[in-house]
Design an enzyme around this catalytic site. Structure first.
Site, PDB file in Angstrom:
ATOM      1  N   ASP A 263       0.741  -1.254  -0.111  1.00 15.49           N
ATOM      2  CA  ASP A 263      -0.070  -0.047   0.143  1.00 15.49           C
ATOM      3  C   ASP A 263       0.962   1.345  -0.125  1.00 15.49           C
ATOM      4  OD1 ASP A 263      -3.156   0.639   1.553  1.00 15.49           O
ATOM      5  OD2 ASP A 263      -1.918   1.687   0.047  1.00 15.49           O
TER       6      ASP A 263
HETATM    7  C1  GLC Z   1      -4.148   4.224  -0.335  1.00 14.27           C
HETATM    8  C2  GLC Z   1      -5.287   3.135   0.128  1.00 14.27           C
HETATM    9  C3  GLC Z   1      -5.276   2.060  -0.897  1.00 14.27           C
HETATM   10  C4  GLC Z   1      -5.273   2.766  -2.387  1.00 14.27           C
HETATM   11  C5  GLC Z   1      -3.843   3.227  -2.476  1.00 14.27           C
HETATM   12  C6  GLC Z   1      -3.801   3.867  -3.745  1.00 14.27           C
HETATM   13  O1  GLC Z   1      -3.277   4.582   0.999  1.00 14.27           O
HETATM   14  O2  GLC Z   1      -4.898   2.677   1.230  1.00 14.27           O
HETATM   15  O3  GLC Z   1      -6.826   1.509  -0.754  1.00 14.27           O
HETATM   16  O4  GLC Z   1      -5.619   1.567  -3.342  1.00 14.27           O
HETATM   17  O5  GLC Z   1      -3.314   4.047  -1.528  1.00 14.27           O
HETATM   18  O6  GLC Z   1      -4.583   5.128  -3.920  1.00 14.27           O
END
Ligand code: GLC
Length: 735
Positions: A263
């Site tokens: 993430d």
């Molecule tokens: C964010 C979220 C995740 C998302 C990613 C890209 O922090 O936790 O769900 O897909 O970043 O945007």
């Protein structure tokens, strides 16, 4: 490309080039309009290194992506195409209900159709991957991201996970209009302690394996191409550096062969967690745990080369990650056509077309939950009643939720606009009554503070609303959260409506008792007595682009509501986390408030205000007794459980019939009920239908004291009813 070609390509690549493919850059390297969905990080990447990176996220639009891909193909030493990923969570440009609302439809197939539609719109606009479905089990609505999940039940989330993956990817990702699906957030991100965003997760291993992991496994079985690591810890080990959960569970046990992406900044955050000293240690933990792509930090960029040169890791570890990434690009057909389905003309025709709007409206109609309807105040009559539509959502088009990054208000009719354009009541008045929020700009976004045009007290608005309410026969009160009060970073200790809205409700209820309350929210709220003074109560969630029309068609009876709660509504925030599949404990609650020695609170009942699986309709249903084909079952056979459901109203309707099973005794404690099946059936006015379910041994499996996932002989109860509190049951024995 053949596997042989891919392996040859890897052999020809330098170490720096290989590492570049393991980096995902944030959107601001490529575009000023890219949506920021995480904190901006200094990455130490030079201008010429930008196009050596394998992917980016949140850059959208056919023209923009074509230009970036053109440049990447030219500058990348082996002309390897980039991947374009984004959070297409509940629609791309045609927004449909947030996933928590989709869960209330109990219609995974419908969600699959919506995912397919979103994939078409997104792929024509140049996207290759969506960071969806989010399948985290959620039981604590203090956590803002409950809006992204399909709810509190393992089986329901598993059904939606499979349907969404298949909807996005189709049978083959070379199929026009498909995009790769990235299941998230692996694992158990939905159980942060105290519902506080990014907090540690404290659940025992059996709860993890039996309740939280199956939906991810369902997505893996459906063939999801990617998975995303979660920010949280498991057993005090951050998932993004946790070899056991990533390699032993996800890859070995579940058989996941796809690409694992961190993430946003989760690799760098291993330093904040205190398990890595610097980028070198953070990178080592993550690459050894099997994380293939570093999302939006410079960890892999600066750490991996050093690790290889120092002999701390072998280059094979990088080649392993690279092979999975290049295989994904190959599965997507990027080597043959780096633009895939990117097509400016098709995007213009597909995006927000009537077919897509109709599907979004159907999804919204199937997701709004009717929680109360006293003396049939609903459906509203089109004539003969003066109706006042009051509240901050009476004329507000921001009804598509936190993650609808590319939906536009100007493409989303508000309730007022839909009434004025549609065939509803003519004798109507509108009043805002108050803003959504009491105070200015208390909702920071990732990129910048979110608009605060919805905030600030305003007594004039209140006075105008009260005056409208006095003259109306019925008041439809349209209240709710701001979309940014849920979603990522949306944890709240107080899950009631903002004070100004509770004040508006109080003042209106003093002058008019015929109140229909509609809630727009990303979570089950603590209603704080609103339900008592509302004659009708409808949870609309964030219903998307066609949500206002769907709402009005339900309010005016053109659509008969059928949705059921996928997440419990608490009586009080102090009950959280709460879910229907509770445990009896050693002192089961006997309902007697005078008995101190049972599992209870002194000040609030144990039960939720509205339970999982609950929802009303304009029809009425009567359930007959549960009939079993036999009373004894061996592991190799099945029992047929059936029930007759009669629609005793004059209105055709659709009922979600639910099957729950209770294991009366196990080698470990067993929940009082577990959902094991559901059927959404149309039943004509006055008609009855026999609904049957096949019960098999697999439904009875759990992680026993032995650690094996198996059933245990003994007594079971089978419940079939309209919600999780049904007592309509029959017994059988597994021998
Ligand atoms: C964010 C979220 C995740 C998302 C990613 C890209 O922090 O936790 O769900 O897909 O970043 O945007």
């Amino acid at each position: 490309m053949t596997l042989k070609d891919i392996k040859k390509l890897i052999n020809d690549m330098t170490l720096e080039e290989k590492i570049g493919q393991l980096i995902q850059l944030p959107p601001f390297f490529f575009s000023d309009d890219g949506a920021m969905t995480g904190p901006a990080q200094e990455m130490g990447i030079s201008e010429e290194q930008i196009f050596e990176c394998g992917s980016t996220l949140s850059v959208v639009g056919a023209e923009a992506i074509r230009a970036i891909q053109d440049k990447a193909l030219k500058l990348q030493p082996h002309h390897i195409p980039m991947l374009f990923m984004a959070d297409v969570i509940n629609g791309y440009r045609t927004g449909y209900p947030i996933p928590l609302a989709q869960g209330c439809s109990f219609d995974p197939e419908l969600s699959g159709e919506c995912a397919k539609m979103a994939a078409r719109e997104a792929s024509y606009d140049g996207l290759d991957v969506t960071f969806s479905p989010m399948v985290d089990l959620v039981r604590d609505s203090r956590w803002g991201r409950v809006m992204e999940s399909t709810g509190e039940d393992t089986y329901l989330n598993s059904c939606f996970a499979s349907a969404m993956v298949e909807g996005y990817q189709g049978k083959d990702m070379k199929e026009e209009g498909s995009i790769a699906s990235c299941v998230k957030h692996f694992a158990a991100y939905g159980a942060p302690t105290a519902g506080r965003e990014y907090n540690i997760v404290n659940i025992d291993k059996r709860t993890l394996t039996d309740d939280y992991l199956p939906p991810y496994e369902a997505a893996v079985k459906a063939g999801c191409a990617m998975a995303m690591t979660s920010f949280n810890t498991i057993d005090r080990i951050p998932v993004t550096g946790n070899k056991w959960i990533l390699r032993d569970v996800l890859r070995k046990k579940m058989g996941f062969k796809g690409v694992l992406i961190s993430d946003w900044a989760a690799i760098e955050e291993l330093i904040n967690h205190g398990v890595a000293k610097d980028s070198r240690e953070a990178s080592e933990l993550a690459i050894k745990a099997g994380v293939d792509i570093d999302m939006c930090t410079g960890m892999y960029f600066s750490g991996l080369k050093t690790l290889v040169e120092e002999g701390a890791i072998s280059e094979e570890l990088i080649d392993e990650a690279l092979l999975r990434i290049l295989k994904l690009k190959n599965r997507l057909g990027l080597f043959e056509n780096p633009y895939r389905f990117l097509d400016e003309d098709k995007a213009k025709k597909e995006i927000l077309c009537d077919t897509n709007r109709k599907l979004a409206k159907k999804a919204a109609e199937n997701s709004m939950v009717l929680l109360k309807n006293d003396k049939g105040i609903l459906p509203l009559k089109k004539k003969g009643k003066k109706i006042a539509f009051i509240g901050p959502y009476a004329d507000n088009s921001h009804i598509f939720g936190f993650w609808s990054l590319w939906c536009k208000m100007e493409e989303t009719p508000s309730v007022k606009q839909a009434i004025e354009a549609g065939d509803y009541s003519k004798d109507v008045v509108f009043a805002k009554g108050c803003n959504i929020l009491d105070k200015k700009a208390i909702l920071p976004g990732f990129g910048a503070a979110l608009d605060n045009e919805y905030s600030g007290d305003n007594d004039d608005l209140l006075l105008e609303a009260v005056s409208c309410a006095k003259k109306a026969d019925i008041v439809v009160l349209l209240l709710g959260e701001h979309a940014a009060m849920s979603g990522e970073g949306g944890s709240r200790a107080d899950i009631r409506l903002p004070k100004c809205q509770r004040k508006l409700f109080r003042e209106i209820s003093k002058v008019n008792s015929n109140i229909v309350t509609v809630l727009f929210s990303g979570r089950p709220l603590e209603l704080d007595g609103i339900e008592k003074k509302s004659r009708a109560l409808l949870e609309a969630w964030f219903p998307g682009t066609e949500g206002a029309k769907a709402l009005l068609d339900i309010l005016y009876g053109n659509v008969n509501p059928s949705a059921k709660l996928s997440m419990s509504f608490p009586r009080h925030v102090g009950q959280l986390p709460i879910s229907y599949d509770d445990f009896p404990t050693g002192r089961p609650n006997d309902g007697n408030p005078g008995n101190r020695g049972t599992t209870r609170y002194q000040d609030v009942e144990n039960t939720p205000l509205y339970p999982f699986g609950y929802g009303l309709s304009y029809s009425k249903y009567e359930y007959g007794p549960v009939i079993l084909s036999k009373k004894k079952m061996t592991r190799s056979d099945t029992i047929t459980a059936s029930v007759e459901v009669k629609n005793i109203s004059e209105r055709d309707g659709t009922e979600v019939v639910q099957l729950y099973i209770r294991d009366m005794k196990g080698s470990v404690v067993r929940p009082v009920k577990k959902l094991k099946g559901f059927k959404k059936v149309k039943i004509g006015a006055g008609k009855k239908k026999k609904i049957t379910f096949e019960i098999n041994d697999e439904m009875l499996n759990f992680t026993t004291l032995s650690g094996r996932f198996e059933s245990e002989a003994g007594d079971f109860k089978v419940y079939i009813g309209p919600d999780s509190q049904t007592e309509n049951c029959a017994d059988f024995v597994l021998i």
